[in-house]
Every structure is written in structure tokens, then in C-alpha cells.
Motif scaffolding. Sequence first.
Motif, PDB file in Angstrom:
ATOM      1  N   VAL A  36       0.837  -1.204   0.000  1.00  8.00           N
ATOM      2  CA  VAL A  36       0.000   0.000   0.000  1.00  8.00           C
ATOM      3  C   VAL A  36       0.868   1.248   0.000  1.00  8.00           C
ATOM      4  CG1 VAL A  36      -1.645   1.339   1.362  1.00  8.00           C
ATOM      5  CG2 VAL A  36      -2.008  -1.105   1.022  1.00  8.00           C
ATOM      6  N   GLU A  37       1.912   1.264   0.817  1.00  2.68           N
ATOM      7  CA  GLU A  37       2.767   2.441   0.889  1.00  2.68           C
ATOM      8  C   GLU A  37       3.549   2.646  -0.401  1.00  2.68           C
ATOM      9  OE1 GLU A  37       5.086   1.907   4.414  1.00  2.68           O
ATOM     10  OE2 GLU A  37       3.460   2.472   5.752  1.00  2.68           O
ATOM     11  N   LEU A  38       3.906   1.544  -1.117  1.00  2.00           N
ATOM     12  CA  LEU A  38       4.553   1.691  -2.412  1.00  2.00           C
ATOM     13  C   LEU A  38       3.639   2.397  -3.418  1.00  2.00           C
ATOM     14  CD1 LEU A  38       6.430  -1.704  -2.949  1.00  2.00           C
ATOM     15  CD2 LEU A  38       7.447   0.568  -2.743  1.00  2.00           C
ATOM     16  N   HIS A  39       2.320   2.278  -3.239  1.00  2.00           N
ATOM     17  CA  HIS A  39       1.350   2.940  -4.115  1.00  2.00           C
ATOM     18  C   HIS A  39       1.023   4.353  -3.625  1.00  2.00           C
ATOM     19  CE1 HIS A  39       0.705  -1.182  -5.575  1.00  2.00           C
ATOM     20  NE2 HIS A  39       0.153  -0.638  -6.659  1.00  2.00           N
ATOM     21  N   GLY A  40       1.689   4.818  -2.571  1.00  2.00           N
ATOM     22  CA  GLY A  40       1.417   6.157  -2.050  1.00  2.00           C
ATOM     23  C   GLY A  40       0.194   6.223  -1.165  1.00  2.00           C
ATOM     24  N   GLY A  41      -0.254   5.078  -0.634  1.00  2.00           N
ATOM     25  CA  GLY A  41      -1.432   5.051   0.220  1.00  2.00           C
ATOM     26  C   GLY A  41      -1.091   4.786   1.673  1.00  2.00           C
ATOM     27  N   ARG A  42      -2.156   4.555   2.463  1.00  2.00           N
ATOM     28  CA  ARG A  42      -2.012   4.272   3.888  1.00  2.00           C
ATOM     29  C   ARG A  42      -2.885   3.084   4.233  1.00  2.00           C
ATOM     30  NH1 ARG A  42      -4.532   8.220   6.574  1.00  2.00           N
ATOM     31  NH2 ARG A  42      -3.549   7.623   8.547  1.00  2.00           N
ATOM     32  N   ILE A  43      -2.505   2.395   5.350  1.00  2.00           N
ATOM     33  CA  ILE A  43      -3.272   1.242   5.809  1.00  2.00           C
ATOM     34  C   ILE A  43      -3.404   1.332   7.317  1.00  2.00           C
ATOM     35  CG2 ILE A  43      -1.266  -0.276   6.094  1.00  2.00           C
ATOM     36  CD1 ILE A  43      -3.034  -2.574   5.006  1.00  2.00           C
ATOM     37  N   GLY A  44      -4.558   0.856   7.853  1.00  2.00           N
ATOM     38  CA  GLY A  44      -4.765   0.939   9.286  1.00  2.00           C
ATOM     39  C   GLY A  44      -5.799  -0.066   9.749  1.00  2.00           C
ATOM     40  N   VAL A  45      -6.056  -0.056  11.081  1.00  2.00           N
ATOM     41  CA  VAL A  45      -6.985  -1.015  11.670  1.00  2.00           C
ATOM     42  C   VAL A  45      -7.694  -0.361  12.845  1.00  2.00           C
ATOM     43  CG1 VAL A  45      -5.189  -1.966  13.176  1.00  2.00           C
ATOM     44  CG2 VAL A  45      -7.229  -3.337  12.656  1.00  2.00           C
ATOM     45  N   GLU A  46      -8.957  -0.755  13.014  1.00  2.00           N
ATOM     46  CA  GLU A  46      -9.746  -0.390  14.191  1.00  2.00           C
ATOM     47  C   GLU A  46     -10.360  -1.677  14.695  1.00  2.00           C
ATOM     48  OE1 GLU A  46     -12.531   2.259  12.535  1.00  2.00           O
ATOM     49  OE2 GLU A  46     -11.014   3.695  11.831  1.00  2.00           O
ATOM     50  N   SER A  47     -10.262  -1.923  16.014  1.00  2.00           N
ATOM     51  CA  SER A  47     -10.733  -3.218  16.509  1.00  2.00           C
ATOM     52  C   SER A  47     -11.200  -3.087  17.948  1.00  2.00           C
ATOM     53  CB  SER A  47      -9.616  -4.264  16.413  1.00  2.00           C
ATOM     54  OG  SER A  47     -10.065  -5.518  16.877  1.00  2.00           O
ATOM     55  N   THR A  48     -12.204  -3.916  18.278  1.00  2.00           N
ATOM     56  CA  THR A  48     -12.682  -4.062  19.648  1.00  2.00           C
ATOM     57  C   THR A  48     -12.593  -5.539  20.006  1.00  2.00           C
ATOM     58  OG1 THR A  48     -14.203  -2.202  19.397  1.00  2.00           O
ATOM     59  CG2 THR A  48     -14.599  -3.716  21.241  1.00  2.00           C
ATOM     60  N   GLU A  49     -11.885  -5.838  21.061  1.00  2.00           N
ATOM     61  CA  GLU A  49     -11.661  -7.230  21.430  1.00  2.00           C
ATOM     62  C   GLU A  49     -12.989  -7.931  21.689  1.00  2.00           C
ATOM     63  OE1 GLU A  49      -8.893  -9.834  24.548  1.00  2.00           O
ATOM     64  OE2 GLU A  49      -9.038  -7.636  24.717  1.00  2.00           O
ATOM     65  N   GLY A  50     -13.160  -9.089  21.024  1.00  2.00           N
ATOM     66  CA  GLY A  50     -14.390  -9.871  21.190  1.00  2.00           C
ATOM     67  C   GLY A  50     -15.521  -9.446  20.283  1.00  2.00           C
ATOM     68  N   GLU A  51     -15.386  -8.328  19.543  1.00  2.00           N
ATOM     69  CA  GLU A  51     -16.474  -7.839  18.690  1.00  2.00           C
ATOM     70  C   GLU A  51     -16.079  -7.781  17.226  1.00  2.00           C
ATOM     71  OE1 GLU A  51     -17.961  -4.146  20.116  1.00  2.00           O
ATOM     72  OE2 GLU A  51     -18.319  -4.890  22.158  1.00  2.00           O
ATOM     73  N   GLY A  52     -14.817  -7.879  16.900  1.00  2.00           N
ATOM     74  CA  GLY A  52     -14.408  -7.874  15.509  1.00  2.00           C
ATOM     75  C   GLY A  52     -13.415  -6.775  15.196  1.00  2.00           C
ATOM     76  N   SER A  53     -12.991  -6.729  13.910  1.00  2.00           N
ATOM     77  CA  SER A  53     -11.973  -5.777  13.471  1.00  2.00           C
ATOM     78  C   SER A  53     -12.388  -5.159  12.143  1.00  2.00           C
ATOM     79  CB  SER A  53     -10.608  -6.467  13.308  1.00  2.00           C
ATOM     80  OG  SER A  53     -10.214  -7.100  14.494  1.00  2.00           O
ATOM     81  N   ARG A  54     -11.869  -3.956  11.875  1.00  2.00           N
ATOM     82  CA  ARG A  54     -12.096  -3.262  10.605  1.00  2.00           C
ATOM     83  C   ARG A  54     -10.731  -2.815  10.077  1.00  2.00           C
ATOM     84  NH1 ARG A  54     -16.303  -0.709   8.074  1.00  2.00           N
ATOM     85  NH2 ARG A  54     -17.647  -1.201   9.846  1.00  2.00           N
TER      86      ARG A  54
END
Length: 797
Positions: A770-788
Motif C-alpha cells: 500500500v505504501e509503495l502505491h502512495g497510500g495508507r493502511i490501518g486497523v480499528e478493533s474491539t476485542e471480542g467484537e471484531g476488526s475493521r
Amino acid sequence: MTLTRRLYVLSAVVAALAAIVVGLLVVAISQYRDAQRQAAEVREAITVGAEAERLSIELRVAVGALAVGGSEEFRERYAAEVRRLEQVLRRFDAVTSEPAEVRRTATETRQAIDAFRREYVESVLRQGERDPEAARRRVLSGIEGRQRTEELRRSFNALRIVEDRAVDEREDAASAAATRAIVAVIAAGVGLILLLIAVVAYQRRTVVQPLRRLAAAASRLAGGDLGVRVEVGGDDELGEVGRAFNAMAASMDATQSEMEAQNTELEQVNEQLRQRGDELAATAQSLSAETGRLEALGGFGQRLIATSGLQEVAELTLRAALEVSGARYGTVHAGRGLGLLAARGIAPDEVPQQLVADEGLAGRAIREHLTVDVAGDPSAPVVEGLGGTAPAGRQLFVPLIRNSSVVGVLGLGWLSAASLDPDTSALLEQFARQAAVAIASAQAADQVRELADVNRAVIEASRDAISLHARDGSLILTNQAMRAHSLDVWGRAVEELPDLAIDLAGALTDPRGYLEAMDIIAQDRSEETFDEFEVADTGRVFTRYTRRVRIVGHDEPGRLVVIREVTAERQSERAKEAFVANVSHEVRTPLAGIIGFSELLLGREFTAEERTRHLETIHREAQRLSSLVDDFLDLQGMDQARFRIVPAKLDVRDVVRQQVSVYTGRDDEHPIRVRMPDAPVTTMADELRIGQVLGNLLSNAIKYSPDGGEVTVDVTTDDGIVRVEVADRGLGIPPSHLAHVFERFFRVEHEGHERIGGTGLGLALARELVELHGGRIGVESTEGEGSRFWFTLPASG
């Protein structure tokens, strides 16, 4: 009464009054000294009290080190501190016995010291014998120690207040005694002045007036009146003087004729003396010239001593040589390559900028190590004279020699071709010898400064934290990395660290090992030391290397300390160990399937349907193994700058549809729902690599939802940014792990995750792509409820 007796009587009266004045002054001074002595005793009590306070507090540090370190060296250190404190307390008891108010407060302070030792220090020791770990925790907490220390300080502060008040009282008493002495001396002095006035009046009448008459007669006698006589008034000493004067006048009258006869002979003697005086004057003039030369040499030497720079030495040498020789112009070549450092009376471009041993008159002086004196040289520089410009009439080149090496050349030129007088030549030779020593010293000093600058630049450029300490631990030298390390890791200046060993040890995972290493360094028992320590709160790891070194200007060797942070290396080592274990497990699983089913196919006969199923299993495991190898090779290619992407205009919706189709229908427990705009969502990217990123996120969403659940994919565009989100309702990620999920080899070590396979490379590779394409990557998560998980790319028109 004779004149002598009268003078004796008057002198006795004056002496008696003076003795009274001295007696009063002695009494006053005695009182002042008593007050000052008492004040000094109180000041000594203050000093001893401060020493007792310092040693009591150091006793806390010593017992803390003993409780934490527990080594024999710490026990000896504690015993030494106790002995020193006992000695100081004996002095403390002696010097605080007077006055009464100091003695009362000192008794209370001594009780506080005894309580501090009994209730804290000895208590810690007894506890350490029963339960060392409890004593260690008690010391490292520092709460009780600080409270006890603060109580002790308050007691000492109260004692200092009482002692300061006692000092002020004694100094006020001394001031009062001094005032009384001044008043007494003034009163006695006034009486003495009045008595002296009376004595003077009496002496004027009985001594001065007769002496005036005698002086007037003597003046007339000196004027040639040999018939003058004085009136004799009494039988005292002045009367005797008058009679002797009269006899002398008669004798002088008789000898006048004899003296006139001798005048002729004296005139002849005077003529001889005048001739001798002329000879002495000539000798004095010669000595004066020699003295001037010596003074010039001495002054030149003194100015050279006060001058350190090479350029300044050259300027000073040339200026002094021109003053002494009267030359029209001059130059000094010195330093590296014998370059031109100073020129006066001539333009610098008229003379060589560098001297060579085989070129010109100056080169001859360098080669032969001799002064070259030449007149009428047609190649001499042109200088201004009264009649216009003309070549210099005479040139002189004096080599500046130090230890058989030419360190410079002094060049002088005169308009006239006349030879130099021998004295001037000799003086210039002496100037040259002094200048050679100064130039050689300046060159050495410049080289030392250059070397020091280079060393400083190297030390400051080092990423390692470096410091140099004297034998007593005091800081001599440090670099910016060490100053930054001290403030960043410990929050204290580097100068404070040697005194905080116990406090620093308490913040580490292995305080005992740290204190033992510090003790070895402090005792200077090893030529080199190497240890490693980890900060408990942050997990940062450092290595420390020390070496004994000789320090110029110090009698004892010092110690060089080099600290390097190896947190990343240690984390990398742990991650690589985990990677090897994970890769071994991940590779072994598909290989076991491939080998096992291959052996079955080779060793047994199966129906076409069973053979197809086994071949599909082998193919699936081979693809899994191939994917693992591809991830590892892709990351390795990125590290070695061999990885390339081939961007082209693409619709992100096509990539999403393709990757979702791969995972749709695999099972019914993970339905995938896609939300995308109806219009194309275009970007410049490598379709294969973006598909690899999205496939990794979809694979993780399914893998980390072991109990099933919907997976959603959202594609949006806003303000020139394309955003792709993949969300699941699975295990989620603990907050403490979120910052590390994109690190290589990292795997979540938490309940529920340990049974899920993986190498920790997928998300790291996704971030790199992703960074080679000039973009960004990230995560948001709540334990036991899932991740985005989400990533962005620049949109294109």
C-alpha cells in the motif's frame, strides 16, 4: 634642668598616655576576640551538623544498596558509613555543648538521628536478615526512607535555625566590643593630641627659638661671614652648641687661607676627573645600547609567550624584526608547505605564496640552514622609495630552525645596499631562534586543536551514547547521543546519573545485576566490562560497554562508557525465533499433506473420484506452500530494493469483485457483503498487488472469525482518495497489540488466536504494498467484537 632631662620627662608623659590607649585597645580587642571565638565555635557546630546530616542520609543510601545488592562489598560500604557517622557524631556532641540553647536543640537532633538509625536503618538490616525480599521492596519503594530522611532534615533545619541565631548574637557582641574599642581609642587619642600640642609649645620656646638663632648664624657663616658669633644663654646642651659654634667659626677663619692655597691643587684634580667622566659616559652609552637589545629580546619573548595562534606569531615576529632592523619591508613564511603568513611594506602578490627548498634565495636559506644576505639582486621585489619604485637594495633571509628542521623563513628588505651592523645581525639571529620555538609550538597547538576537533566531531556523529568519566566518577566528556539518552530514558541530566545508581536499578528488570556491574565499574576492578539491562516499564534494552582509558592531565585512569540501544535487535531476534517456529509449522503442515497423499497415490489404487480428491488436496496444500514462499520472497525483495510495481489505470470495483469471488461459496458460515458505488472508482495501481492486499484482508477476516459471521467490504471515494474497508465480527485484537499488527513476524498471542496458523508476514507485506502505491493502511478493533481493516489509494480521473 638640662634639655635632655626635660625631653625625657615629656617623653615619659606621652608614653604613659599612649600605654593607656594601648591598654584600652587591648581590652576591647580581647572582648571582640572572645565574641568572635564563640561565634566561630557555633559555626563549627553548624559545619559538623551538616556533615552529620549528610552522613546520616548517605547511611540510608548504603543500607539501601546493601538491602538491594546484598554483596559483601555493599556490606563493607555500609560498615564504613557507620564508622564515619560515629566519628562525626562524637565531634557533633563535643561542639554542640555550648551555648545552652544550641545544646538543647542538638540533644533533640541527636535523638532524631538515633531514632532514624534504630527505627529505619537497623530495622531494614534486621528485616533483611529475616526476609531479604521484603527488605528490598521496602527500600525500592523509597516512601519510608524519604519520610525518615525528611524528618531528619527538619530536625537539622531546626538546629541550624538555633545555631544561626546564636551566631548572630555572638557577632552582635563582637560588634559592640569593637564599637567600645573605637570610642575608647578616640577619647584617648584626643587627650594624647592635646598633650602633644602642649609639648610642642614648650619645645618651641626652649629649643626651636635658640636653634633658629643658631641656624641664622650658620647661614651667615656659610655666606662667608667668618666673624659672626652667637649669644650663649645657658649651661644646657644648646649653650654648649653655641660655644662650639663660636669656636668653629674662629677655626674656619683661621683655615680659610689654607683652603685657598689648596684650591689650585683641587682644580688640577677636577680636570683629571672630567677626563675620567667622559670615558665612563662612553662606556655607559655602550651598556645602554646592549641593554636596549636585551630589553627588545625580552619583550619579544614575553609577547611570544602570550601569543598562541600561528598567524599571530608570524605577525608578531615580522613586526618586531622590522622595528629592530629598520627594514623597508618583510615577510614570514611558515606552517604547512611554508606558506605566506605575514607581509608588511610590500604587496603579498609581489612575493612567493609558497617556498620551495630549491628555488630562490629563500629556498637556499631553507636548503643550507643558513642566513642568506644578498645586495644588488636584480630579481629583488620592487618597493616604493622617495625617488619612486626600485628593486630592494639588500635582502636578508633568515631560516627559522627548530630541532634541525626549518619551520619558517623570515625575509627582510632594505632600499639601501649597505651592510647590516654586526649587532643588528646578531639580534635578528636571536629573534629567529625565539620565533622558531614559538612557531613550532603554535603548529603543534594547531595540530592538537585540529585533532581535538576531529575527535569531537567523530564522537558527536556517533549514534552510540558515549561519555568519559574520571576515576572519582565525575563527568569529563559526553556526546549529544548520551545527553539525549539520559533525558529520554531516565528523565535526568547525564551529570546526575552516577549518583542515582540505586534509583535507576529499581526501574530495571534485573536491579541486582545492574548494581553488581556498577560496583565493578566504580571499583575499577576490570579493564573492560560489558553488560545489558532492560527498563521494566518500556521494555527498552541497552548494552553498556566500558573500558579503562588514560586521560591527559589526570593522574589516575578514567573510564569510557558506551551505551547502545538494542531494543530493535532483541525484538527482531525474538520475532525471528517466532518466525522460524511459525514457518516450520506452516511449511510442515502442507508438506505433510503433499507427501502423505502422494505416498497414498503411489502405494495404493484408488477410484477416479478418490484420486481426484487426493490430487485436489495436494494441489491446495502446494498452493498454500507457494503463497507462503511468495510472501517471504516479496518482503525480501522489498528489503533489497528489487521489488517493482507496474501501475496502470484500474477500477477498484473490479479488483473487489475478483477477490470476493475467490472466497464466496467456500463455506456458509462467512457470507461476504459488498457495498460499492455504481460509478467507476479508478486509481493508478498494480492490479495484481492490490488484489494481493485485499485477498490478505479477506483471508484474515474469515480466519479470525472461527465461529462464523458476516464479512463486509466497503468501497468509497472522497476528496481524491479511494478507501477500501474489510470488517468482520470475529475475535478482535487487544488494544495493546494494535500498534504491532503490521510489523513483520508479529502474531497476536491471546486467547483464541493461538490455534490459528500464520507467519505474521501477510499484514506486513500488505502495508509495504500500500505504501509503495502512495497510500495508507490501518486497523480499528474491539476485542471480542471484531476488526475493521482499511487502506487508501490516490484516486485518478
